[in-house]
Design a protein around this motif. Structure first.
Motif, PDB file in Angstrom:
ATOM      1  N   ASP A  63     -14.545  -9.223  24.713  1.00  0.00           N
ATOM      2  CA  ASP A  63     -13.690  -9.956  25.725  1.00  0.00           C
ATOM      3  C   ASP A  63     -14.322 -11.011  26.742  1.00  0.00           C
ATOM      4  O   ASP A  63     -13.956 -12.175  26.771  1.00  0.00           O
ATOM      5  N   SER A  64     -15.634 -10.240  27.362  1.00  0.00           N
ATOM      6  CA  SER A  64     -16.440 -11.004  28.267  1.00  0.00           C
ATOM      7  C   SER A  64     -17.113 -12.019  27.753  1.00  0.00           C
ATOM      8  O   SER A  64     -17.121 -13.360  28.055  1.00  0.00           O
ATOM      9  N   VAL A  65     -17.600 -12.051  26.524  1.00  0.00           N
ATOM     10  CA  VAL A  65     -18.372 -13.098  25.939  1.00  0.00           C
ATOM     11  C   VAL A  65     -17.540 -14.159  25.385  1.00  0.00           C
ATOM     12  O   VAL A  65     -17.677 -15.564  25.628  1.00  0.00           O
ATOM     13  N   ALA A  66     -16.021 -13.508  24.789  1.00  0.00           N
ATOM     14  CA  ALA A  66     -15.361 -14.698  24.312  1.00  0.00           C
ATOM     15  C   ALA A  66     -14.788 -15.368  25.612  1.00  0.00           C
ATOM     16  O   ALA A  66     -14.806 -16.679  25.426  1.00  0.00           O
TER      17      ALA A  66
ATOM     18  N   PHE B  94      -4.395  -6.996  23.297  1.00  0.00           N
ATOM     19  CA  PHE B  94      -3.960  -5.871  24.161  1.00  0.00           C
ATOM     20  C   PHE B  94      -4.071  -6.298  25.675  1.00  0.00           C
ATOM     21  O   PHE B  94      -4.357  -7.252  25.863  1.00  0.00           O
ATOM     22  N   ALA B  95      -3.354  -5.542  26.455  1.00  0.00           N
ATOM     23  CA  ALA B  95      -3.213  -5.727  27.886  1.00  0.00           C
ATOM     24  C   ALA B  95      -4.604  -5.498  28.567  1.00  0.00           C
ATOM     25  O   ALA B  95      -5.360  -4.794  27.960  1.00  0.00           O
TER      26      ALA B  95
ATOM     27  N   TYR C 197     -11.627  -5.224  32.139  1.00  0.00           N
ATOM     28  CA  TYR C 197     -11.877  -6.362  31.422  1.00  0.00           C
ATOM     29  C   TYR C 197     -10.432  -6.812  30.973  1.00  0.00           C
ATOM     30  O   TYR C 197      -9.465  -6.081  30.875  1.00  0.00           O
ATOM     31  N   ALA C 198     -10.313  -8.040  30.526  1.00  0.00           N
ATOM     32  CA  ALA C 198      -9.003  -8.578  30.043  1.00  0.00           C
ATOM     33  C   ALA C 198      -9.469  -9.543  28.792  1.00  0.00           C
ATOM     34  O   ALA C 198     -10.263 -10.310  29.140  1.00  0.00           O
ATOM     35  N   PRO C 199      -8.711  -9.903  27.808  1.00  0.00           N
ATOM     36  CA  PRO C 199      -9.026 -10.467  26.669  1.00  0.00           C
ATOM     37  C   PRO C 199      -8.624 -11.881  27.458  1.00  0.00           C
ATOM     38  O   PRO C 199      -7.679 -12.049  27.987  1.00  0.00           O
TER      39      PRO C 199
ATOM     40  N   ASP D  29     -16.712   1.432  23.396  1.00  0.00           N
ATOM     41  CA  ASP D  29     -16.406   0.737  24.188  1.00  0.00           C
ATOM     42  C   ASP D  29     -16.727  -0.995  24.091  1.00  0.00           C
ATOM     43  O   ASP D  29     -16.785  -1.639  25.181  1.00  0.00           O
ATOM     44  N   GLY D  30     -17.390  -1.294  23.181  1.00  0.00           N
ATOM     45  CA  GLY D  30     -18.097  -2.691  22.826  1.00  0.00           C
ATOM     46  C   GLY D  30     -16.799  -3.780  23.048  1.00  0.00           C
ATOM     47  O   GLY D  30     -17.306  -5.044  23.162  1.00  0.00           O
ATOM     48  N   ILE D  31     -15.668  -3.287  22.861  1.00  0.00           N
ATOM     49  CA  ILE D  31     -14.601  -4.248  22.739  1.00  0.00           C
ATOM     50  C   ILE D  31     -14.660  -5.009  24.222  1.00  0.00           C
ATOM     51  O   ILE D  31     -14.144  -6.140  24.262  1.00  0.00           O
TER      52      ILE D  31
END
Length: 295
Positions: A136-139, A202-203, A265-267, A130-132
């Protein structure tokens, strides 16, 4: 010599730094840095999906079962881990340099006790499944501070490392990184239809949680007609109806509980102008409003 701001070099040509000369990057390189940071979640997700090539003669190999899984490329997974590691290390350095709290990067890595040590030393063994969410949050955290980052001299090293790493990974595991033009929507700064959108991989991911009130789950109610039998004077019988609010229930009799959607989270979404004389960036909240206005 250029006046009123930092002088940056585009190959052998001096240019004025972006953001009224406060940046150590020109408009083009600053725009490219935004693109690299914004598309990092997509790059990481893409590399973590790469399969290991199967060696041998396919015609002489027995067909694989439908339920069998092809092996994931270990090299691609390692590259994804390195991409996240580089972004996280620069996020920590950025937070220290600008005096702000770093983004939450806890529970990002699988940390195991080393089998080669007797003192219980720990070692990192890749990114969690689940590290994605961390990517997202760091980016997003970095993207929101790009203009501040660009005012530090070390932004050149930051840009160089990220761009070199992305170029290496794309050469080995190529994918389409082309942004989509925002047709019919004008740039709020220059007025031209030169906006492009870097769509997320992704959404957004939501979780469903029970709605609580005073610490207790809220039950869903419904209004129904209840008919009462009325005996009129003279002995005649009639019916009268009234509206009653009651708890809605499933077939087994258990109450239906109210729920809420929580954003996990959201990209990050990047919308910027491709005009070399503008390079404006549209905030996500403004972009949603612009889409509604465009119909």
């Amino acid at each position: 010599m250029l006046d009123n701001g930092n002088v940056v070099w585009d190959h052998s040509e001096p240019r004025r730094g972006a953001n009224d000369g406060t940046s150590y990057l020109c408009h083009g390189h600053l725009a490219r840095l935004r693109e690299i940071v914004a598309t990092t979640p997509k790059a990481v997700a893409w590399m973590r999906e790469q399969l290991e090539p199967v060696k041998g003669d396919f015609e002489k190999t027995a067909p694989m079962k439908a339920s069998s899984k092809l092996p994931i490329s270990a090299a691609a997974v390692d590259a994804a881990d390195e991409t996240l590691g580089l972004l996280c290390s620069w996020a920590e350095y950025t937070a220290e340099s600008i005096g702000q709290p770093a983004p939450d990067m806890s529970n990002t890595w699988k940390v195991l006790a080393s089998a080669d040590s007797t003192d219980g030393a720990l070692r990192v063994q890749g990114m969690r499944s689940d590290g994605i969410a961390t990517v997202d949050s760091v980016a997003r955290w970095m993207l929101e501070r790009i203009d501040v980052i660009a005012t530090h001299e070390w932004v050149e090293d930051f840009t160089s490392e990220l761009c070199d790493q992305r170029a290496t990974n794309l050469a080995r595991w190529p994918y389409e990184e082309r942004p989509k033009p925002a047709k019919g929507i004008e740039c709020p700064d220059c007025g031209h239809t030169t906006l492009v959108v870097f769509t997320p991989a992704f959404a957004p991911k939501y979780s469903t949680e029970p709605l609580l009130r005073n610490g207790k789950p809220v039950e869903v109610t419904e209004t129904v007609n209840v008919y009462d039998r009325v005996i009129n004077p003279g002995g005649s019988v009639s019916r009268s109806s009234r509206l009653v609010k009651r708890t809605k229930r499933y077939a087994d009799g258990s109450p239906v509980l109210a729920t809420v959607q929580r954003l996990n989270y959201a990209p990050p979404l990047l919308v910027q102008c491709r005009s070399s004389t503008c390079r404006a960036v549209v905030r996500e909240s403004d972009w949603a409003r612009m889409i509604l206005q465009a119909g």
